[in-house]
Design a protein around this motif. Structure first.
Motif, PDB file in Angstrom:
ATOM      1  N   GLU A   1      55.255  10.952 -22.942  1.00 34.89           N
ATOM      2  CA  GLU A   1      55.258   8.766 -23.682  1.00 34.89           C
ATOM      3  C   GLU A   1      56.239   8.787 -24.637  1.00 34.89           C
ATOM      4  O   GLU A   1      57.159   8.613 -25.270  1.00 34.89           O
ATOM      5  N   THR A   2      56.474  10.110 -25.730  1.00 29.27           N
ATOM      6  CA  THR A   2      56.796   9.966 -27.037  1.00 29.27           C
ATOM      7  C   THR A   2      58.414  10.148 -26.525  1.00 29.27           C
ATOM      8  O   THR A   2      59.323   9.537 -27.051  1.00 29.27           O
ATOM      9  N   TYR A   3      58.617  11.162 -25.840  1.00 29.81           N
ATOM     10  CA  TYR A   3      59.897  11.672 -26.170  1.00 29.81           C
ATOM     11  C   TYR A   3      60.717  11.337 -24.736  1.00 29.81           C
ATOM     12  O   TYR A   3      62.063  10.787 -24.743  1.00 29.81           O
ATOM     13  N   GLY A   4      60.464  11.307 -23.509  1.00 31.41           N
ATOM     14  CA  GLY A   4      60.354  11.220 -22.133  1.00 31.41           C
ATOM     15  C   GLY A   4      61.129   9.033 -22.224  1.00 31.41           C
ATOM     16  O   GLY A   4      61.739   8.455 -21.621  1.00 31.41           O
ATOM     17  N   GLY A   5      59.792   8.591 -22.510  1.00 32.69           N
ATOM     18  CA  GLY A   5      59.437   7.148 -22.227  1.00 32.69           C
ATOM     19  C   GLY A   5      60.678   6.589 -22.684  1.00 32.69           C
ATOM     20  O   GLY A   5      60.839   5.528 -22.400  1.00 32.69           O
TER      21      GLY A   5
ATOM     22  N   LEU B   1      68.061  16.415 -28.788  1.00 36.34           N
ATOM     23  CA  LEU B   1      66.325  16.974 -28.742  1.00 36.34           C
ATOM     24  C   LEU B   1      65.761  17.918 -28.778  1.00 36.34           C
ATOM     25  O   LEU B   1      65.237  18.959 -29.852  1.00 36.34           O
ATOM     26  N   THR B   2      67.007  18.547 -27.977  1.00 33.02           N
ATOM     27  CA  THR B   2      66.715  20.208 -28.093  1.00 33.02           C
ATOM     28  C   THR B   2      67.690  21.036 -29.226  1.00 33.02           C
ATOM     29  O   THR B   2      66.783  22.295 -28.972  1.00 33.02           O
ATOM     30  N   LEU B   3      68.526  20.496 -29.486  1.00 31.69           N
ATOM     31  CA  LEU B   3      68.991  20.994 -30.939  1.00 31.69           C
ATOM     32  C   LEU B   3      68.643  20.447 -32.122  1.00 31.69           C
ATOM     33  O   LEU B   3      68.622  21.396 -33.263  1.00 31.69           O
ATOM     34  N   ASP B   4      67.320  19.264 -32.000  1.00 26.85           N
ATOM     35  CA  ASP B   4      66.347  19.196 -32.988  1.00 26.85           C
ATOM     36  C   ASP B   4      65.812  20.230 -34.106  1.00 26.85           C
ATOM     37  O   ASP B   4      64.937  20.584 -33.574  1.00 26.85           O
ATOM     38  N   ARG B   5      66.291  20.167 -35.364  1.00 26.30           N
ATOM     39  CA  ARG B   5      65.783  21.917 -35.323  1.00 26.30           C
ATOM     40  C   ARG B   5      64.629  21.507 -36.292  1.00 26.30           C
ATOM     41  O   ARG B   5      62.663  21.750 -36.902  1.00 26.30           O
ATOM     42  N   ASN B   6      63.496  19.451 -36.474  1.00 26.21           N
ATOM     43  CA  ASN B   6      62.839  19.119 -36.288  1.00 26.21           C
ATOM     44  C   ASN B   6      61.316  19.593 -35.426  1.00 26.21           C
ATOM     45  O   ASN B   6      60.461  19.083 -35.467  1.00 26.21           O
ATOM     46  N   THR B   7      61.974  19.770 -34.241  1.00 28.90           N
ATOM     47  CA  THR B   7      61.282  19.654 -33.313  1.00 28.90           C
ATOM     48  C   THR B   7      61.469  21.382 -32.883  1.00 28.90           C
ATOM     49  O   THR B   7      62.208  22.270 -33.056  1.00 28.90           O
ATOM     50  N   PRO B   8      59.993  21.706 -32.031  1.00 28.14           N
ATOM     51  CA  PRO B   8      60.166  22.993 -32.029  1.00 28.14           C
ATOM     52  C   PRO B   8      61.244  23.935 -30.118  1.00 28.14           C
ATOM     53  O   PRO B   8      61.858  22.332 -29.869  1.00 28.14           O
ATOM     54  N   SER B   9      62.145  24.260 -30.021  1.00 25.97           N
ATOM     55  CA  SER B   9      63.303  24.543 -29.265  1.00 25.97           C
ATOM     56  C   SER B   9      62.515  24.123 -27.945  1.00 25.97           C
ATOM     57  O   SER B   9      61.552  24.253 -27.591  1.00 25.97           O
ATOM     58  N   GLY B  10      63.227  23.864 -27.609  1.00 23.28           N
ATOM     59  CA  GLY B  10      63.540  23.084 -25.892  1.00 23.28           C
ATOM     60  C   GLY B  10      62.826  21.978 -25.500  1.00 23.28           C
ATOM     61  O   GLY B  10      62.675  21.659 -26.394  1.00 23.28           O
ATOM     62  N   CYS B  11      62.575  21.897 -24.114  1.00 20.14           N
ATOM     63  CA  CYS B  11      61.567  21.014 -23.775  1.00 20.14           C
ATOM     64  C   CYS B  11      60.460  21.687 -23.405  1.00 20.14           C
ATOM     65  O   CYS B  11      60.301  22.785 -23.184  1.00 20.14           O
ATOM     66  N   PHE B  12      59.113  20.679 -24.439  1.00 23.14           N
ATOM     67  CA  PHE B  12      57.548  21.527 -24.400  1.00 23.14           C
ATOM     68  C   PHE B  12      57.250  21.211 -22.273  1.00 23.14           C
ATOM     69  O   PHE B  12      56.731  22.166 -21.669  1.00 23.14           O
ATOM     70  N   LEU B  13      57.610  20.334 -20.947  1.00 29.36           N
ATOM     71  CA  LEU B  13      57.418  20.568 -20.080  1.00 29.36           C
ATOM     72  C   LEU B  13      58.225  21.690 -19.240  1.00 29.36           C
ATOM     73  O   LEU B  13      57.814  22.393 -18.564  1.00 29.36           O
ATOM     74  N   VAL B  14      59.543  21.960 -19.644  1.00 26.16           N
ATOM     75  CA  VAL B  14      60.617  22.953 -19.105  1.00 26.16           C
ATOM     76  C   VAL B  14      59.990  24.213 -19.486  1.00 26.16           C
ATOM     77  O   VAL B  14      59.524  24.879 -18.585  1.00 26.16           O
ATOM     78  N   ASN B  15      59.709  24.343 -20.627  1.00 21.36           N
ATOM     79  CA  ASN B  15      58.357  25.428 -21.285  1.00 21.36           C
ATOM     80  C   ASN B  15      57.346  26.159 -20.555  1.00 21.36           C
ATOM     81  O   ASN B  15      57.141  27.208 -20.403  1.00 21.36           O
ATOM     82  N   ALA B  16      57.190  25.164 -20.729  1.00 17.59           N
ATOM     83  CA  ALA B  16      55.454  25.288 -19.880  1.00 17.59           C
ATOM     84  C   ALA B  16      56.039  25.736 -18.124  1.00 17.59           C
ATOM     85  O   ALA B  16      55.056  26.592 -17.532  1.00 17.59           O
ATOM     86  N   ILE B  17      56.952  24.764 -17.401  1.00 15.38           N
ATOM     87  CA  ILE B  17      57.022  26.098 -15.982  1.00 15.38           C
ATOM     88  C   ILE B  17      57.658  27.350 -15.972  1.00 15.38           C
ATOM     89  O   ILE B  17      57.447  27.876 -16.026  1.00 15.38           O
ATOM     90  N   VAL B  18      58.637  27.276 -17.101  1.00 11.98           N
ATOM     91  CA  VAL B  18      59.167  29.023 -16.954  1.00 11.98           C
ATOM     92  C   VAL B  18      59.033  29.595 -17.709  1.00 11.98           C
ATOM     93  O   VAL B  18      58.666  30.990 -16.842  1.00 11.98           O
ATOM     94  N   ASP B  19      57.809  29.134 -18.730  1.00  7.46           N
ATOM     95  CA  ASP B  19      56.984  30.606 -19.214  1.00  7.46           C
ATOM     96  C   ASP B  19      56.097  30.684 -18.528  1.00  7.46           C
ATOM     97  O   ASP B  19      54.680  31.674 -19.209  1.00  7.46           O
ATOM     98  N   CYS B  20      55.468  30.048 -17.175  1.00  9.47           N
ATOM     99  CA  CYS B  20      53.810  29.719 -16.582  1.00  9.47           C
ATOM    100  C   CYS B  20      52.704  29.593 -17.205  1.00  9.47           C
ATOM    101  O   CYS B  20      51.729  30.719 -17.125  1.00  9.47           O
ATOM    102  N   THR B  21      52.743  29.414 -18.657  1.00 12.46           N
ATOM    103  CA  THR B  21      51.382  28.642 -19.313  1.00 12.46           C
ATOM    104  C   THR B  21      51.190  27.898 -19.026  1.00 12.46           C
ATOM    105  O   THR B  21      50.851  26.701 -20.175  1.00 12.46           O
ATOM    106  N   TYR B  22      50.893  27.279 -17.955  1.00 13.09           N
ATOM    107  CA  TYR B  22      50.282  25.927 -17.895  1.00 13.09           C
ATOM    108  C   TYR B  22      48.041  26.280 -17.620  1.00 13.09           C
ATOM    109  O   TYR B  22      47.862  24.939 -19.114  1.00 13.09           O
ATOM    110  N   GLY B  23      47.565  26.852 -18.126  1.00 14.67           N
ATOM    111  CA  GLY B  23      46.280  27.188 -18.920  1.00 14.67           C
ATOM    112  C   GLY B  23      45.708  27.312 -16.848  1.00 14.67           C
ATOM    113  O   GLY B  23      44.587  27.653 -16.610  1.00 14.67           O
ATOM    114  N   THR B  24      45.461  25.819 -16.403  1.00 17.51           N
ATOM    115  CA  THR B  24      45.499  25.623 -15.197  1.00 17.51           C
ATOM    116  C   THR B  24      45.307  24.892 -13.974  1.00 17.51           C
ATOM    117  O   THR B  24      46.917  24.204 -14.347  1.00 17.51           O
ATOM    118  N   GLU B  25      45.600  24.893 -12.534  1.00 14.47           N
ATOM    119  CA  GLU B  25      45.957  23.749 -11.953  1.00 14.47           C
ATOM    120  C   GLU B  25      45.735  22.880 -11.868  1.00 14.47           C
ATOM    121  O   GLU B  25      47.171  22.045 -11.486  1.00 14.47           O
TER     122      GLU B  25
END
Length: 216
Positions: A66-70, A97-121
Protein backbone atom coordinates in the motif's frame (compact mmCIF):
# COMPACT_ATOMS: atom_id res chain seq x y z
CA UNK A 1 0.87 13.96 33.73
CA UNK A 2 1.45 14.63 30.06
CA UNK A 3 -0.61 12.55 27.67
CA UNK A 4 1.28 10.07 25.51
CA UNK A 5 0.89 9.79 21.77
CA UNK A 6 -2.43 8.32 20.60
CA UNK A 7 -2.13 4.57 20.15
CA UNK A 8 -3.25 4.76 16.52
CA UNK A 9 -0.31 6.96 15.56
CA UNK A 10 2.09 4.86 17.60
CA UNK A 11 0.87 1.68 15.94
CA UNK A 12 1.28 3.20 12.46
CA UNK A 13 4.83 4.26 13.20
CA UNK A 14 5.58 0.87 14.70
CA UNK A 15 4.28 -0.94 11.63
CA UNK A 16 6.59 1.10 9.42
CA UNK A 17 9.55 0.05 11.55
CA UNK A 18 8.39 -3.57 11.65
CA UNK A 19 8.10 -3.56 7.85
CA UNK A 20 11.65 -2.25 7.49
CA UNK A 21 12.99 -4.94 9.84
CA UNK A 22 11.30 -7.76 7.93
CA UNK A 23 12.31 -6.16 4.62
CA UNK A 24 15.95 -6.10 5.68
CA UNK A 25 16.24 -9.51 7.36
CA UNK A 26 13.33 -11.63 6.17
CA UNK A 27 10.84 -13.55 8.28
CA UNK A 28 13.12 -16.20 9.72
CA UNK A 29 15.94 -13.73 10.35
CA UNK A 30 13.76 -11.39 12.44
CA UNK A 31 12.73 -12.20 16.01
CA UNK A 32 10.05 -10.61 18.14
CA UNK A 33 12.84 -9.06 20.19
CA UNK A 34 14.18 -7.50 16.97
CA UNK A 35 10.73 -6.16 16.14
CA UNK A 36 10.27 -4.74 19.62
CA UNK A 37 13.61 -2.98 19.40
CA UNK A 38 12.96 -1.65 15.89
CA UNK A 39 9.47 -0.40 16.66
CA UNK A 40 10.11 0.99 20.12
CA UNK A 41 7.13 -0.96 21.43
CA UNK A 42 7.35 -3.64 24.09
CA UNK A 43 6.40 -7.13 22.93
CA UNK A 44 3.07 -7.10 24.80
CA UNK A 45 2.21 -3.87 22.98
CA UNK A 46 3.09 -5.38 19.61
CA UNK A 47 0.97 -8.46 20.31
CA UNK A 48 -1.93 -6.29 21.41
CA UNK A 49 -1.72 -4.01 18.37
CA UNK A 50 -0.92 -6.50 15.61
CA UNK A 51 -1.02 -10.09 16.84
CA UNK A 52 1.81 -12.62 16.74
CA UNK A 53 4.86 -12.64 14.48
CA UNK A 54 2.99 -14.31 11.62
CA UNK A 55 0.27 -11.66 11.72
CA UNK A 56 2.90 -8.92 11.92
CA UNK A 57 4.63 -10.22 8.79
CA UNK A 58 1.37 -10.32 6.85
CA UNK A 59 0.46 -6.80 7.94
CA UNK A 60 3.98 -5.63 7.04
CA UNK A 61 3.65 -7.09 3.53
CA UNK A 62 0.31 -5.38 2.97
CA UNK A 63 1.62 -2.11 4.41
CA UNK A 64 4.58 -2.29 2.02
CA UNK A 65 2.35 -2.82 -1.00
CA UNK A 66 0.00 0.00 0.00
CA UNK A 67 2.79 2.42 0.89
CA UNK A 68 5.21 1.88 -1.98
CA UNK A 69 3.18 0.07 -4.62
CA UNK A 70 -0.14 1.86 -4.33
CA UNK A 71 0.91 5.29 -5.66
CA UNK A 72 3.03 3.77 -8.45
CA UNK A 73 0.25 1.49 -9.68
CA UNK A 74 -2.31 4.29 -9.41
CA UNK A 75 -0.27 6.47 -11.75
CA UNK A 76 0.16 3.57 -14.16
CA UNK A 77 -3.59 2.99 -14.34
CA UNK A 78 -4.28 6.65 -15.10
CA UNK A 79 -2.75 6.05 -18.56
CA UNK A 80 -2.08 9.74 -19.10
CA UNK A 81 0.99 9.22 -21.29
CA UNK A 82 2.05 6.93 -24.11
CA UNK A 83 2.36 3.36 -22.86
CA UNK A 84 6.18 3.47 -23.16
CA UNK A 85 6.39 6.65 -21.10
CA UNK A 86 4.05 5.23 -18.48
CA UNK A 87 6.14 2.08 -18.12
CA UNK A 88 9.33 4.13 -18.12
CA UNK A 89 7.92 6.01 -15.13
CA UNK A 90 6.66 2.80 -13.54
CA UNK A 91 9.91 0.85 -13.82
CA UNK A 92 11.93 3.98 -13.08
CA UNK A 93 10.05 4.41 -9.79
CA UNK A 94 10.91 0.82 -8.86
CA UNK A 95 14.55 1.46 -9.75
CA UNK A 96 14.60 4.61 -7.63
CA UNK A 97 13.15 2.76 -4.65
CA UNK A 98 15.63 -0.06 -5.11
CA UNK A 99 18.54 2.40 -5.11
CA UNK A 100 17.21 4.50 -2.22
CA UNK A 101 19.70 4.25 0.62
CA UNK A 102 17.00 5.21 3.11
CA UNK A 103 15.26 1.86 2.59
CA UNK A 104 16.53 -1.74 2.66
CA UNK A 105 17.81 -3.00 -0.68
CA UNK A 106 15.58 -4.69 -3.19
CA UNK A 107 11.81 -5.14 -3.06
CA UNK A 108 10.27 -6.56 0.11
CA UNK A 109 7.93 -8.81 -1.88
CA UNK A 110 10.64 -10.02 -4.25
CA UNK A 111 13.02 -10.58 -1.34
CA UNK A 112 10.41 -12.75 0.36
CA UNK A 113 9.95 -14.82 -2.79
CA UNK A 114 13.65 -15.27 -3.55
CA UNK A 115 14.73 -15.93 0.03
CA UNK A 116 11.80 -18.26 0.72
CA UNK A 117 11.32 -16.50 4.05
CA UNK A 118 7.53 -16.40 4.08
CA UNK A 119 7.06 -18.12 7.42
CA UNK A 120 3.67 -19.73 6.73
CA UNK A 121 1.49 -20.94 3.88
CA UNK A 122 -0.74 -17.94 4.53
CA UNK A 123 2.21 -15.69 3.77
CA UNK A 124 2.73 -17.47 0.47
CA UNK A 125 -0.89 -16.81 -0.39
CA UNK A 126 -0.54 -13.13 0.47
CA UNK A 127 2.65 -12.70 -1.57
CA UNK A 128 1.22 -14.57 -4.55
CA UNK A 129 -1.97 -12.52 -4.35
CA UNK A 130 0.00 -9.28 -4.41
CA UNK A 131 2.11 -10.54 -7.28
CA UNK A 132 -1.04 -11.43 -9.23
CA UNK A 133 -2.39 -7.94 -8.56
CA UNK A 134 0.83 -6.49 -9.93
CA UNK A 135 0.60 -8.59 -13.10
CA UNK A 136 -3.07 -7.69 -13.57
CA UNK A 137 -2.28 -3.96 -13.31
CA UNK A 138 0.50 -4.26 -15.89
CA UNK A 139 -1.70 -6.25 -18.26
CA UNK A 140 -4.58 -3.81 -17.86
CA UNK A 141 -2.33 -0.90 -18.85
CA UNK A 142 -1.21 -2.80 -21.95
CA UNK A 143 -4.83 -3.51 -22.88
CA UNK A 144 -5.58 0.21 -22.61
CA UNK A 145 -2.61 0.87 -24.89
CA UNK A 146 -3.91 -1.67 -27.38
CA UNK A 147 -7.35 -0.03 -27.35
CA UNK A 148 -5.68 3.33 -27.94
CA UNK A 149 -3.79 1.97 -30.96
CA UNK A 150 -0.38 2.23 -29.28
CA UNK A 151 0.46 -1.48 -29.52
CA UNK A 152 1.39 -3.32 -32.70
CA UNK A 153 -1.52 -5.24 -34.27
CA UNK A 154 0.24 -8.56 -33.64
CA UNK A 155 1.30 -7.73 -30.08
CA UNK A 156 0.98 -10.59 -27.60
CA UNK A 157 -0.38 -8.73 -24.59
CA UNK A 158 -0.02 -11.64 -22.17
CA UNK A 159 3.62 -12.21 -23.11
CA UNK A 160 4.36 -8.49 -22.89
CA UNK A 161 2.75 -8.35 -19.43
CA UNK A 162 4.80 -11.35 -18.29
CA UNK A 163 7.95 -9.70 -19.64
CA UNK A 164 7.29 -6.41 -17.84
CA UNK A 165 6.38 -8.23 -14.63
CA UNK A 166 9.72 -10.02 -14.91
CA UNK A 167 11.48 -6.69 -15.45
CA UNK A 168 9.95 -5.50 -12.18
CA UNK A 169 11.45 -8.44 -10.28
CA UNK A 170 14.77 -8.22 -12.10
CA UNK A 171 15.16 -4.55 -11.20
CA UNK A 172 14.65 -5.37 -7.53
CA UNK A 173 17.19 -8.18 -7.64
CA UNK A 174 19.75 -6.12 -9.55
CA UNK A 175 19.35 -3.29 -7.09
CA UNK A 176 19.91 -5.66 -4.22
CA UNK A 177 23.10 -6.92 -5.87
CA UNK A 178 24.61 -3.43 -5.86
CA UNK A 179 24.21 -2.43 -9.50
CA UNK A 180 24.99 1.21 -10.27
CA UNK A 181 22.22 3.69 -11.03
CA UNK A 182 23.34 4.27 -14.67
CA UNK A 183 23.44 0.53 -15.35
CA UNK A 184 20.02 -0.01 -13.80
CA UNK A 185 18.55 2.84 -15.83
CA UNK A 186 20.09 1.33 -18.98
CA UNK A 187 18.49 -2.00 -18.08
CA UNK A 188 15.09 -0.31 -17.80
CA UNK A 189 15.46 1.50 -21.11
CA UNK A 190 16.63 -1.63 -22.94
CA UNK A 191 13.61 -3.52 -21.68
CA UNK A 192 11.24 -0.83 -22.93
CA UNK A 193 12.64 -1.23 -26.43
CA UNK A 194 11.46 -4.82 -26.48
CA UNK A 195 7.81 -3.83 -26.22
CA UNK A 196 5.71 -4.58 -29.33
CA UNK A 197 4.42 -1.06 -29.87
CA UNK A 198 3.11 0.49 -33.06
CA UNK A 199 5.64 2.61 -34.96
CA UNK A 200 8.60 2.04 -32.59
CA UNK A 201 10.91 4.11 -34.79
CA UNK A 202 9.00 7.28 -33.98
CA UNK A 203 8.94 6.45 -30.24
CA UNK A 204 12.54 5.31 -29.87
CA UNK A 205 14.20 7.08 -32.77
CA UNK A 206 14.91 3.91 -34.72
CA UNK A 207 16.62 2.09 -31.84
CA UNK A 208 13.83 -0.37 -31.03
CA UNK A 209 14.44 -4.11 -30.99
CA UNK A 210 11.99 -6.94 -31.61
CA UNK A 211 11.41 -10.01 -29.46
CA UNK A 212 9.33 -12.72 -31.17
CA UNK A 213 7.88 -13.90 -27.83
CA UNK A 214 6.08 -10.59 -27.45
CA UNK A 215 4.18 -11.01 -30.69
CA UNK A 216 1.47 -13.47 -31.61
Amino acid sequence: MARGRPRKIQAKDALQSVMAAFWQNGYSGTSMNDLAEASGMAKPGLYAAFGDKEALFEKALLHYFETYGGPVFARLQEARKHVVDDFRDFLGAIADLTLDRNTPSGCFLVNAIVDCTYGTERHREVVNGLRESRYAAIRDRLLKAAAAGEMAPDADIDSAATFLDGQFSAIAMLGRSGISEPDLKTFVETGLRALPIRDPESVFGGDAISLPTLRQ
